[in-house]
Design a protein around this motif. Sequence first.
Motif, short mmCIF file in Angstrom:
data_model
loop_
_atom_site.label_atom_id
_atom_site.label_comp_id
_atom_site.label_asym_id
_atom_site.label_seq_id
_atom_site.Cartn_x
_atom_site.Cartn_y
_atom_site.Cartn_z
N LYS A 1 -41.45 44.56 -39.40
CA LYS A 1 -41.90 45.11 -40.68
C LYS A 1 -42.89 46.27 -40.51
CE LYS A 1 -43.48 41.07 -41.71
NZ LYS A 1 -43.22 39.92 -40.91
N ARG B 1 -54.40 32.51 -46.82
CA ARG B 1 -53.42 32.76 -47.90
C ARG B 1 -54.09 33.29 -49.16
NH1 ARG B 1 -49.35 33.44 -44.89
NH2 ARG B 1 -48.82 31.67 -43.61
N ASP C 1 -51.64 42.83 -43.32
CA ASP C 1 -52.49 42.12 -42.33
C ASP C 1 -53.62 43.01 -41.82
OD1 ASP C 1 -51.18 39.74 -42.43
OD2 ASP C 1 -49.99 40.04 -40.62
N GLY D 1 -45.53 37.65 -42.59
CA GLY D 1 -44.34 36.80 -42.76
C GLY D 1 -44.51 35.68 -43.78
N GLY D 2 -45.77 35.30 -44.04
CA GLY D 2 -45.99 34.18 -44.95
C GLY D 2 -46.30 34.58 -46.38
N ARG E 1 -38.38 29.36 -44.07
CA ARG E 1 -38.71 30.69 -44.60
C ARG E 1 -37.48 31.52 -44.97
NH1 ARG E 1 -43.67 32.73 -42.37
NH2 ARG E 1 -45.32 31.35 -43.14
N ARG F 1 -50.29 35.57 -33.06
CA ARG F 1 -49.79 34.97 -34.30
C ARG F 1 -50.03 33.46 -34.29
NH1 ARG F 1 -46.18 39.46 -33.29
NH2 ARG F 1 -45.74 40.57 -35.22
N LEU G 1 -49.37 31.11 -36.21
CA LEU G 1 -48.33 30.18 -36.65
C LEU G 1 -47.10 30.17 -35.74
CD1 LEU G 1 -48.40 30.40 -40.54
CD2 LEU G 1 -49.45 28.71 -39.04
C1 S3P Z 1 -47.85 34.91 -40.68
C2 S3P Z 1 -47.40 36.12 -40.20
C3 S3P Z 1 -48.29 37.14 -39.64
C4 S3P Z 1 -49.70 37.00 -40.21
C5 S3P Z 1 -50.19 35.61 -40.03
C6 S3P Z 1 -49.29 34.58 -40.73
C7 S3P Z 1 -46.87 33.93 -41.21
O1 S3P Z 1 -47.80 38.45 -39.91
O2 S3P Z 1 -49.74 37.35 -41.56
O3 S3P Z 1 -50.27 35.34 -38.68
O4 S3P Z 1 -47.28 32.99 -41.90
O5 S3P Z 1 -45.66 34.11 -40.95
P1 S3P Z 1 -46.50 39.09 -39.18
O6 S3P Z 1 -45.32 38.65 -39.98
O7 S3P Z 1 -46.74 40.54 -39.28
O8 S3P Z 1 -46.48 38.59 -37.80
#
Ligand code: S3P
Length: 171
Positions: A14, A57, A33, A77-78, A131, A115, A117
């Motif tokens: 992304k 979050r 981020d 990603g979240g 997801r 990361r 998670l």
């Molecule tokens: C997350 C993805 C990360 C970041 C955090 C949580 C997720 O971003 O926001 O570590 O929950 O999937 P990227 O998608 O850029 O790695």
Amino acid sequence: MKHIYLIGFMGSGKSTVAKLLAKKLNIRHLDLDKLIEKKLNKQITSIFKDEGEETFRSYESTYLKSIGITPVISTGGGIVEKEENIRWMKDTGIIIYLKTSFHIINKRLQNDSSRPLWRENEANTALFLRRIEIYEKCADYIIDCDTLSLDGIIDEIIKIYEYKGNLDGEK
Ligand code: S3P
């Protein structure tokens, strides 16, 4: 349309795509981020460690809604974990899902420690499967990144951008 929001699993590209897309279109881009890290002067890993995922979050939602006129946004990603974020993105732009297979993501993130998670295998698979259903459901457009080069991905997004009649002329 105000924004192009790029969504997708960790490691789907992304941030890279946002950067190159913005360069090619000569418009601005922002990585959510990075914005959070800058605003809080803290790395994502430390936020997770010190304050937990739930607090992260809430920062994510707050800063998503604080973005001004920047046209291209790469999200974490979240971002889709909260319905309110999906609603916000739908109301303020279009959502493009950079669909990438688990196999490729796993390869890219093998040695990644940035990361919080991304853990051991079973948890990653479960998170991925949960997801992708949400990404597919909320996306306005899906780009199959496994079969395209980086330039190919950018070209697909530019087609969408042109079809949607640009981003309110924002630079
Ligand atoms: C997350 C993805 C990360 C970041 C955090 C949580 C997720 O971003 O926001 O570590 O929950 O999937 P990227 O998608 O850029 O790695």
